[in-house]
Scaffold this active site. Structure first.
Site, PDB file in Angstrom:
ATOM      1  N   ALA A  34       0.838  -1.200   0.000  1.00  0.00           N
ATOM      2  CA  ALA A  34       0.000   0.000   0.000  1.00  0.00           C
ATOM      3  C   ALA A  34       0.884   1.265   0.000  1.00  0.00           C
ATOM      4  O   ALA A  34       1.808   1.365  -0.792  1.00  0.00           O
ATOM      5  CB  ALA A  34      -0.957  -0.035   1.175  1.00  0.00           C
ATOM      6  N   CYS A 141      10.783  -9.216  18.409  1.00  0.00           N
ATOM      7  CA  CYS A 141      10.880  -7.754  18.351  1.00  0.00           C
ATOM      8  C   CYS A 141       9.540  -7.079  18.076  1.00  0.00           C
ATOM      9  O   CYS A 141       8.643  -7.682  17.488  1.00  0.00           O
ATOM     10  CB  CYS A 141      11.882  -7.365  17.275  1.00  0.00           C
ATOM     11  SG  CYS A 141      11.484  -8.014  15.635  1.00  0.00           S
ATOM     12  N   HIS A 205       1.445 -24.487  13.554  1.00  0.00           N
ATOM     13  CA  HIS A 205       0.309 -23.570  13.461  1.00  0.00           C
ATOM     14  C   HIS A 205      -0.957 -24.238  12.927  1.00  0.00           C
ATOM     15  O   HIS A 205      -1.969 -24.291  13.623  1.00  0.00           O
ATOM     16  CB  HIS A 205       0.708 -22.315  12.681  1.00  0.00           C
ATOM     17  CG  HIS A 205       1.768 -21.503  13.369  1.00  0.00           C
ATOM     18  ND1 HIS A 205       2.705 -20.762  12.708  1.00  0.00           N
ATOM     19  CD2 HIS A 205       2.032 -21.341  14.695  1.00  0.00           C
ATOM     20  CE1 HIS A 205       3.496 -20.168  13.586  1.00  0.00           C
ATOM     21  NE2 HIS A 205       3.114 -20.500  14.799  1.00  0.00           N
TER      22      HIS A 205
HETATM   23  P1  NAI Z   1       4.226  -7.905  10.755  1.00  0.00           P
HETATM   24  O1  NAI Z   1       2.859  -8.473  10.894  1.00  0.00           O
HETATM   25  O2  NAI Z   1       4.593  -6.740  11.603  1.00  0.00           O
HETATM   26  O3  NAI Z   1       4.451  -7.526   9.218  1.00  0.00           O
HETATM   27  C1  NAI Z   1       3.590  -6.645   8.656  1.00  0.00           C
HETATM   28  C2  NAI Z   1       4.180  -6.175   7.347  1.00  0.00           C
HETATM   29  O4  NAI Z   1       3.990  -7.141   6.336  1.00  0.00           O
HETATM   30  C3  NAI Z   1       3.503  -4.921   6.858  1.00  0.00           C
HETATM   31  O5  NAI Z   1       4.065  -3.801   7.511  1.00  0.00           O
HETATM   32  C4  NAI Z   1       3.810  -5.006   5.380  1.00  0.00           C
HETATM   33  O6  NAI Z   1       5.111  -4.544   5.096  1.00  0.00           O
HETATM   34  C5  NAI Z   1       3.743  -6.500   5.113  1.00  0.00           C
HETATM   35  N1  NAI Z   1       2.402  -6.874   4.642  1.00  0.00           N
HETATM   36  C6  NAI Z   1       1.319  -7.109   5.391  1.00  0.00           C
HETATM   37  N2  NAI Z   1       0.263  -7.415   4.614  1.00  0.00           N
HETATM   38  C7  NAI Z   1       0.695  -7.378   3.349  1.00  0.00           C
HETATM   39  C8  NAI Z   1       0.085  -7.605   2.089  1.00  0.00           C
HETATM   40  N3  NAI Z   1      -1.205  -7.941   1.986  1.00  0.00           N
HETATM   41  N4  NAI Z   1       0.863  -7.497   0.978  1.00  0.00           N
HETATM   42  C9  NAI Z   1       2.162  -7.181   1.079  1.00  0.00           C
HETATM   43  N5  NAI Z   1       2.790  -6.943   2.246  1.00  0.00           N
HETATM   44  C10 NAI Z   1       2.066  -7.038   3.352  1.00  0.00           C
HETATM   45  O7  NAI Z   1       5.230  -9.107  10.942  1.00  0.00           O
HETATM   46  P2  NAI Z   1       6.659  -9.054  11.655  1.00  0.00           P
HETATM   47  O8  NAI Z   1       6.467  -9.081  13.112  1.00  0.00           O
HETATM   48  O9  NAI Z   1       7.466  -7.982  11.063  1.00  0.00           O
HETATM   49  O10 NAI Z   1       7.242 -10.468  11.234  1.00  0.00           O
HETATM   50  C11 NAI Z   1       7.726 -10.763   9.933  1.00  0.00           C
HETATM   51  C12 NAI Z   1       7.884 -12.247   9.812  1.00  0.00           C
HETATM   52  O11 NAI Z   1       8.717 -12.729  10.863  1.00  0.00           O
HETATM   53  C13 NAI Z   1       6.577 -13.023   9.949  1.00  0.00           C
HETATM   54  O12 NAI Z   1       6.611 -14.110   9.050  1.00  0.00           O
HETATM   55  C14 NAI Z   1       6.569 -13.508  11.384  1.00  0.00           C
HETATM   56  O13 NAI Z   1       5.841 -14.705  11.514  1.00  0.00           O
HETATM   57  C15 NAI Z   1       8.051 -13.741  11.611  1.00  0.00           C
HETATM   58  N6  NAI Z   1       8.451 -13.661  13.005  1.00  0.00           N
HETATM   59  C16 NAI Z   1       8.280 -12.497  13.725  1.00  0.00           C
HETATM   60  C17 NAI Z   1       8.712 -12.407  15.028  1.00  0.00           C
HETATM   61  C18 NAI Z   1       8.617 -11.129  15.799  1.00  0.00           C
HETATM   62  O14 NAI Z   1       9.048 -11.097  16.958  1.00  0.00           O
HETATM   63  N7  NAI Z   1       8.110 -10.052  15.243  1.00  0.00           N
HETATM   64  C19 NAI Z   1       9.325 -13.572  15.708  1.00  0.00           C
HETATM   65  C20 NAI Z   1       9.468 -14.735  14.861  1.00  0.00           C
HETATM   66  C21 NAI Z   1       9.034 -14.764  13.569  1.00  0.00           C
END
Ligand code: NAI
Length: 399
Positions: A34, A141, A205
């Site tokens: 977006a 994080c 999951h």
């Molecule tokens: P998040 O939910 O914060 O990521 C959101 C981001 O994904 C959005 O800001 C955007 O850039 C993108 N996004 C969302 N919907 C979208 C769409 N329809 N089309 C394109 N882009 C889209 O996730 P987070 O926390 O940054 O995590 C990233 C990955 O790491 C995930 O796969 C999560 O499972 C994994 N992870 C995260 C951890 C954490 O502590 N945050 C820990 C372990 C794994």
């Protein structure tokens, strides 16, 4: 030219990674989602990004730019995707025309089949590029002030990564270690197929969701409270998880038979994965269920639910199904079908799960549904026979 890193995404992980990398490298944040890039650039303004580390220290840095322009890939030496895996394909596709030979493209976490998706999106150019799949994200994080401040809650001690082609492993992992800093230690995994079939999320999951919310165990009525996700794993859920992880093990043995010399050592059972990653944090490791019930890192984590009139209904479109089925389980199921392996437990979870997320992937137990191309099933990436998959695997494994 100065070593240039693209850090892709805009969520918790991408903001943390951008803040960390920009301390020492020319870092450009890229988001195609977006108007996220423009919003982030606005939010940060002239200020520096503040990253709080587990010890309480604060690192300040400034990305060179925050953009949705894919042409920045022309100067990139390293592109890191730190977004949910369903978004990987879009980044590969948009960067492809601009990438220079030798660019390292890493995904964290990779989930499954990322190398094959990369090859299919890059086409002829893929052979000049270096793909790296990380088994997981190195940090727990959260951003604390969107676009401006974030916190690393914890950093893993080590993290597995595989490189395609294998011949580029040393070079790529040294660069990535430099980028991440001292922790976590990046450990070399033999190949991306091992990372794909190690993927714990594709079992945990959908398996735990099935165990709690499928018609086999739930009457469809709202619950008084959102059930505990890990601590709530019961005997029935454990049988589902064990069935799934054992089927993946059979697939690993089958792949070793098909591809002589293929090292699948990292594609372990789910229980082994817990022992590898949460050693010392579980009170009881006598069974898979006990590992999940007594893991301190999972304390209090609940099922994704929606509140309806003070009661709780499951969110069956949450990423536990919407991400982990298409980019995880579909890869394993699709590969199993290609090598003629039956996977009754995975099939039962897929059949229920695909309806929850509104996709038609499997029809009558076969990977022929109309939404196959939205998944990482090899069949959805144009691979339907053993020969096709084998020649592709040879290419991606660098044998
Ligand atoms: P998040 O939910 O914060 O990521 C959101 C981001 O994904 C959005 O800001 C955007 O850039 C993108 N996004 C969302 N919907 C979208 C769409 N329809 N089309 C394109 N882009 C889209 O996730 P987070 O926390 O940054 O995590 C990233 C990955 O790491 C995930 O796969 C999560 O499972 C994994 N992870 C995260 C951890 C954490 O502590 N945050 C820990 C372990 C794994």
């Amino acid at each position: 030219a100065e070593f240039t890193v693209l850090c892709c995404g805009g969520g918790n992980a991408a903001q943390v990674a951008t803040g960390l990398f920009a301390v020492r490298y020319k870092t450009i944040a890229v988001s195609f989602f977006a108007d996220e890039a423009a919003k982030w650039k606005d939010a940060l303004g002239d200020a520096e990004f503040e990253l709080t580390t587990p010890g309480g220290g604060v690192m300040k840095s400034k990305p060179k730019d925050i953009t949705n322009d894919p042409s920045v890939a022309k100067d990139a030496d390293l592109i890191l995707l730190v977004v949910p895996s369903f978004a990987h394909g879009e980044y590969f596709e948009k960067f492809a025309p601009y990438m220079k030979p030798g660019t390292i493209v890493a995904t964290m976490p990779a989930r499954s089949g990322g190398d094959i998706l990369f090859a299919s999106k890059l086409g002829d150019k893929a052979k000049d590029m270096i793909f790296c799949g990380f088994e997981t994200l190195p940090w727990a994080c959260r951003f604390t002030e969107w676009g401006k401040k974030a916190t690393i809650l914890g950093t893993k001690n080590n993290i597995l990564a595989a490189v395609t082609p294998v011949s580029a492993t040393k070079k790529a992992l040294a660069k990535l270690q430099g980028l991440l800093g001292v922790n976590p230690q990046v450990l070399e995994s033999p190949n991306n197929l091992g990372i794909s079939l190690r993927n714990p999320g594709m079992i945990v999951h959908p398996g735990v969701m099935y165990g709690r919310w499928s018609p086999e165990s739930w009457d469809g009525n709202p619950k008084d409270e959102a059930p505990l996700f890990y601590q709530g794993v019961d005997d029935f859920t454990e049988t589902v998880l064990t069935g799934m992880t054992d089927e993946v093990q059979l697939l690993c043995r089958k792949m070793e038979e098909v591809a002589q010399g293929l090292d699948m050592k990292d594609a372990c059972t789910l229980k082994q994965w817990y022992l590898d990653c949460y050693d010392g944090q579980m009170k009881d490791t006598s069974s898979l269920k006990a590992c999940m019930n007594t893991n301190a890192a999972y304390d209090g984590l609940k099922h994704p639910c929606k509140e309806v009139d003070g009661k709780f209904m499951p969110d069956l479109k949450y990423r536990y199904l919407a991400e982990d089925i298409p980019t995880g389980l579909c890869f394993a199921k699709g590969l199993a079908e290609i090598v003629g392996l039956e996977t009754p437990t995975i099939d039962k979870v897929m059949k229920w799960g695909q309806e929850c997320i509104g996709l038609e992937i499997m029809v009558d137990g076969k990977m022929t549904g109309k939404d196959l191309a939205k998944t990482r099933a090899p069949q959805g990436m144009g691979i339907t026979t053993l020969e096709a998959s084998w020649s592709n695997l040879v290419a991606v494994l660098g044998h």
